[in-house]
Scaffold this active site. Structure first.
Site, PDB file in Angstrom:
ATOM      1  CG  LEU A 151      83.345  71.524  15.761  1.00  0.00           C
ATOM      2  CD1 LEU A 151      84.261  70.172  15.643  1.00  0.00           C
ATOM      3  CD2 LEU A 151      83.499  71.955  14.604  1.00  0.00           C
ATOM      4  CG  ASP A 152      76.254  71.977  14.385  1.00  0.00           C
ATOM      5  OD1 ASP A 152      76.168  72.954  15.113  1.00  0.00           O
ATOM      6  OD2 ASP A 152      76.112  72.037  13.160  1.00  0.00           O
ATOM      7  CE  LYS A 153      74.102  64.098  20.638  1.00  0.00           C
ATOM      8  NZ  LYS A 153      72.506  63.888  21.235  1.00  0.00           N
ATOM      9  NE  ARG A 253      73.715  70.234   9.948  1.00  0.00           N
ATOM     10  CZ  ARG A 253      73.011  70.077  11.373  1.00  0.00           C
ATOM     11  NH1 ARG A 253      73.710  70.394  12.145  1.00  0.00           N
ATOM     12  NH2 ARG A 253      71.972  69.462  11.303  1.00  0.00           N
TER      13      ARG A 253
END
Length: 334
Positions: A151-153, A253
């Site tokens: 997962l993105d930060k 996104r």
């Protein structure tokens, strides 16, 4: 030593300076550096450039294909070498399930998944090593032990990590074959029309900004996102559920931004105040514009246990910051 480069220098942060000669002018900057710095591979030099370690005439250059000009002053900085194997650190995360083969957790926003340039420590991997013990090291690779997806930060939510090679291989294959049940919750600007549907399009690296991904007609990877509007906040914002048919970098996104509904708080794909914000009441508008991260949460993860064959499903509620955002958006709708 050539143009100031001495390969015998100790392993620490070092800078090397060169001046482009007329004979070298016109060459790609990465090829120019490869020819001079014979101990570094082209892939290593390319990554150093993309990570921001190159200056040309004092200006940071991140494009390996930039052209070297006669008289140009080139400075390449090589950061100190990081340990090949991440070390265990006390990192806080909630464990949802754990057995001898795998661990399922709720990743908090702000936590980087695995070590990378700029984030060599303090990652989820460091925390997993400390939690699971030394046996985790080496599972699936030295730099990303146990990691089968990420997962993105600044995205929160459910993740699974492998604790054995068998589990790592089986889960990796299931992710690649799209046999994983994944649902995300997100707040986006505007109201998707229709309220339920698909966003589709190949995703690849943005040629103008290497940190961003973009829909691309050539060279990208096909991506499909199913979305459903759960709640509309007038026409200014919406809470949506997204199911991934593919798992591309920044997929949700990129798809929502490309279709005119960037995620609230997204620092990478939302670069101006959206017109949809104008129709929100002032308090709700302020809460949405001030939200400090992409409002995205991995709420559901289902998969087949690689050893037992049991169907496992894990769901977590939105974290408090997203719940507070929802309350603010609802406040003037009631």
């Amino acid at each position: 030593m050539q143009n100031g480069y001495d390969p015998s220098l100790p392993v620490k942060e070092t800078s090397f300076s060169f001046t482009v000669t007329p004979e070298q002018a016109g060459e790609r900057i990465d090829r120019f550096l490869v020819a001079i710095m014979e101990t570094l591979s082209r892939s290593r030099i390319k990554s150093l450039i993309e990570e921001g370690h190159l200056k040309c005439d004092g200006v940071c250059i991140r494009e390996p294909a930039a052209i070297a000009r006669a008289g140009m002053k080139v400075e390449l900085t090589i950061p100190p070498a990081a340990p090949a194997v991440p070390q265990g650190e006390d990192i806080s995360f909630i464990v949802l399930y754990e057995d001898d083969d795998l661990i399922v957790l709720d990743k908090p926003a702000g936590l980087v998944v695995h070590p990378a340039p700029g984030n060599e420590t303090g990652t989820l991997v460091n925390g997993l090593i400390a939690h699971c013990g030394e046996s985790l090291k080496g599972i699936g690779g030295e730099r990303r032990p146990g990691i089968v997806h990420r997962l993105d930060k600044d995205t929160s939510g459910v993740m699974v990590a492998a604790k054995t090679e068998m589990a790592h291989q089986a889960l990796s294959e299931d992710f690649a074959a799209r046999r994983i049940d994944r649902t995300y919750l997100a707040f986006c600007w505007g109201l998707p029309n229709p309220a339920e549907g698909d966003f589709e399009g190949a995703i690849g690296r943005d040629k103008r900004d290497r940190k961003r991904m973009a829909l691309t007609p050539k060279g990208g990877k096909w991506a499909l996102t199913h979305y459903r509007t759960l709640q509309a906040f007038g026409t200014g914002a919406a809470l949506v559920a997204c199911k991934l048919a593919t798992g591309r970098t920044h997929q949700i996104r990129v798809h929502f931004s490309a279709n005119g509904h960037p995620l609230i708080g997204d620092p990478l794909y939302l670069r101006r105040i959206p017109a949809a914000s104008r129709v929100l009441p002032s308090a709700a508008r302020a809460a949405a514009l001030d939200f400090p991260r992409q409002a995205l949460h991995a709420a559901r993860l289902g998969f087949i246990h690689p050893r037992t064959g049991e169907k496992l499903l894990f769901e977590t509620p939105m974290p408090e910051d997203m719940q507070a955002l929802e309350r603010s958006l609802k406040a003037d709708q009631e």
